[in-house]
Write an enzyme that holds these catalytic residues in place. Structure first.
Site, mmCIF file in Angstrom:
data_model
loop_
_atom_site.group_PDB
_atom_site.id
_atom_site.type_symbol
_atom_site.label_atom_id
_atom_site.label_comp_id
_atom_site.label_asym_id
_atom_site.label_seq_id
_atom_site.Cartn_x
_atom_site.Cartn_y
_atom_site.Cartn_z
ATOM 1 N N ASN A 1 34.402 76.212 68.313
ATOM 2 C CA ASN A 1 32.164 76.552 68.754
ATOM 3 C C ASN A 1 31.912 78.278 68.192
ATOM 4 O O ASN A 1 33.074 79.104 69.027
ATOM 5 C CB ASN A 1 32.217 76.347 69.466
ATOM 6 C CG ASN A 1 30.403 76.711 69.316
ATOM 7 O OD1 ASN A 1 29.802 77.337 68.450
ATOM 8 N ND2 ASN A 1 29.913 76.138 70.312
ATOM 9 N N HIS B 1 25.780 72.917 62.957
ATOM 10 C CA HIS B 1 26.897 73.765 63.926
ATOM 11 C C HIS B 1 28.406 72.557 64.914
ATOM 12 O O HIS B 1 27.654 71.547 64.926
ATOM 13 C CB HIS B 1 25.997 73.831 65.053
ATOM 14 C CG HIS B 1 26.442 74.837 66.505
ATOM 15 N ND1 HIS B 1 27.551 75.955 66.053
ATOM 16 C CD2 HIS B 1 26.585 74.745 67.070
ATOM 17 C CE1 HIS B 1 27.798 76.676 67.032
ATOM 18 N NE2 HIS B 1 27.244 75.567 67.956
ATOM 19 N N CYS C 1 23.278 79.886 68.561
ATOM 20 C CA CYS C 1 24.680 78.855 67.221
ATOM 21 C C CYS C 1 23.478 78.789 66.927
ATOM 22 O O CYS C 1 23.756 78.064 65.794
ATOM 23 C CB CYS C 1 24.578 77.654 68.330
ATOM 24 S SG CYS C 1 25.945 78.007 69.828
#
Length: 320
Positions: free
Chosen positions: A277, A247, A111
Site C-alpha cells: 500500500n 487503491h 490514500c
C-alpha cells in the site's frame, strides 16, 4: 472542455523487502502477511526521498505525454509524507522540473489524494483556468511506521506516481470526492505536539495507527457503491469498463469490490503484490504500470478509485 490523461510515470525505491525479510526482524511470516493482505514484497526508501521519487515519476510522465514542464499551468502533489512542512512538495517539484509558469500546491487526503487532485484539476480545466497540469501521489510511508507493530508496518511501501492532464474534447466523464471525518480516527497519525515556553510536551514522534477492521468495512461498503453511482451518472455499465484501477490496500477489499460489481478479477489489475500500500501513490503507480504495458486502448472506459485516511474516498470514470 474536459481533462484527459495524456501521460503517466512512476518511481519506486531500489531497496526491495520481502515478507521473509520482515520475518527476520519481527514476529511475522510470509504466510501470515500474504494470506491476510495479498502482499509479497514492498519497496522502502534508503537513499531516496519523497521529493526525489516525485521528481523521477513526474519527469517520466512529462516525457510520456510529450509535454515540457514550462507548459504546465498547475502542479498538485498529494502526500501525507512530504520531506518538509514547507516549502511544499509541489513547490519543490516546480523548482526541480523548471515548471516556471505553474501554480503549485499540495493536497493531503490520505490514500484518496490522487483522486482528489484529479478532481481539482478537472474543475480547473472545466472553468477555463488551466490547460495542462501535473498531478501526482508520492509517499515515503516507511518513516511514519512503527516497525514493531506487525499489524500495520507490513502493509505499506514507498513510491510515487504521476500523470499529466491536458484539456481536450474527450477524457474524464465524471469525478466524485467525499469524506467522513467522524470516522477519521480509524486511521491516524499525530503531528508534533504543542511545545512552547508555556506548554511542554515530550519530543517523541507518533506513528501510524490503524483499525484494520473498520477500514476494511468502510472500503467494501463505500467503494462499490460510489463506483456504481458514478457509472450510472454517465450512463456507463460496469460491463463496459475495461479496467477498474483501485487503491491497492488489501486483496480482499479488491476481490469484494469485484464481486459486488459482478465483474471478473481480470478487470482489476494489481501491483499490491509487489508494492504493498503506497497511499496516495497507489493509484497512479498502478495506472502507469497498466499504461506502459500497452493494456489501455484509445476509447477504453476506465474507472479510478481511492479510499483511505480521513476517512476519504474518491472515484473517476474516463475515456482513455
Amino acid at each position: 472542455m474536459t481533462g484527459r490523461i495524456c501521460g503517466t510515470g512512476s518511481a519506486l525505491p531500489h531497496f526491495r523487502v520481502t515478507n521473509d525479510d520482515l520475518s527476520k526482524i519481527m514476529d511475522t511470516s510470509d504466510e501470515w502477511i500474504r494470506s491476510r493482505t495479498g502482499i509479497e514484497t514492498r519497496y522502502l526508501a534508503t537513499e531516496e526521498t519523497t521529493t526525489s521519487l516525485a521528481v523521477e515519476a513526474s519527469r517520466k510522465a512529462l516525457e510520456n505525454a510529450g509535454v515540457d514542464a514550462a507548459e504546465l499551468d498547475v502542479i498538485i502533489a498529494a502526500t501525507v509524507t512530504p520531506d518538509k512542512l514547507f516549502p511544499t512538495l509541489s513547490c519543490e517539484l516546480q523548482s526541480e522540473l523548471g515548471a516556471v509558469n505553474a501554480t503549485a500546491f499540495d493536497i493531503s487526503a490520505g490514500c484518496s489524494g490522487f483522486l482528489f487532485a484529479l478532481n481539482t484539476v478537472q474543475a480547473y480545466i472545466e472553468s477555463g483556468c488551466c490547460r495542462k497540469a501535473l498531478i501526482l501521489g508520492a509517499e515515503v510511508l516507511s518513516k511514519i511506521m512503527d516497525w514493531g507493530d506487525r499489524s500495520t508496518c507490513v502493509l505499506f511501501g514507498d513510491g510515487a506516481g504521476a500523470a499529466v492532464i491536458c484539456a481536450d474534447e474527450t477524457g474524464i466523464l465524471k469525478c466524485v470526492q467525499r469524506s467522513d471525518g467522524a470516522k477519521g480516527m480509524a486511521l491516524h497519525c499525530y503531528n508534533r505536539p504543542v511545545n512552547n515556553p508555556y506548554k511542554k510536551n515530550p519530543a517523541d514522534l507518533d506513528y501510524t495507527h490503524m483499525n484494520g477492521q473498520e477500514v476494511y468495512k468502510f472500503a467494501v461498503r463505500t467503494v462499490p457503491k460510489t463506483i456504481s453511482e458514478i457509472l450510472a451518472a454517465v450512463d456507463v455499465t460496469p460491463d463496459e469498463v475495461s479496467y477498474f484501477i483501485l487503491h491497492q490496500a488489501n486483496i480482499r477489499i479488491i476481490e469484494s469490490v469485484a464481486k459486488r460489481l459482478h465483474q471478473p478479477m481480470e478487470k482489476f489489475p494489481l501491483n499490491l503484490t509487489e508494492c504493498g500500500n503506497i497511499s496516495a501513490a497507489s493509484v497512479p503507480t498502478l495506472l502507469d504500470k497498466v499504461n506502459r504495458r500497452g493494456l489501455l486502448k484509445k476509447g477504453d472506459k476506465i474507472v479510478l478509485a481511492g479510499f483511505g485516511a480521513g476517512l476519504t474516498w474518491g472515484a473517476a470514470v474516463l475515456t482513455w
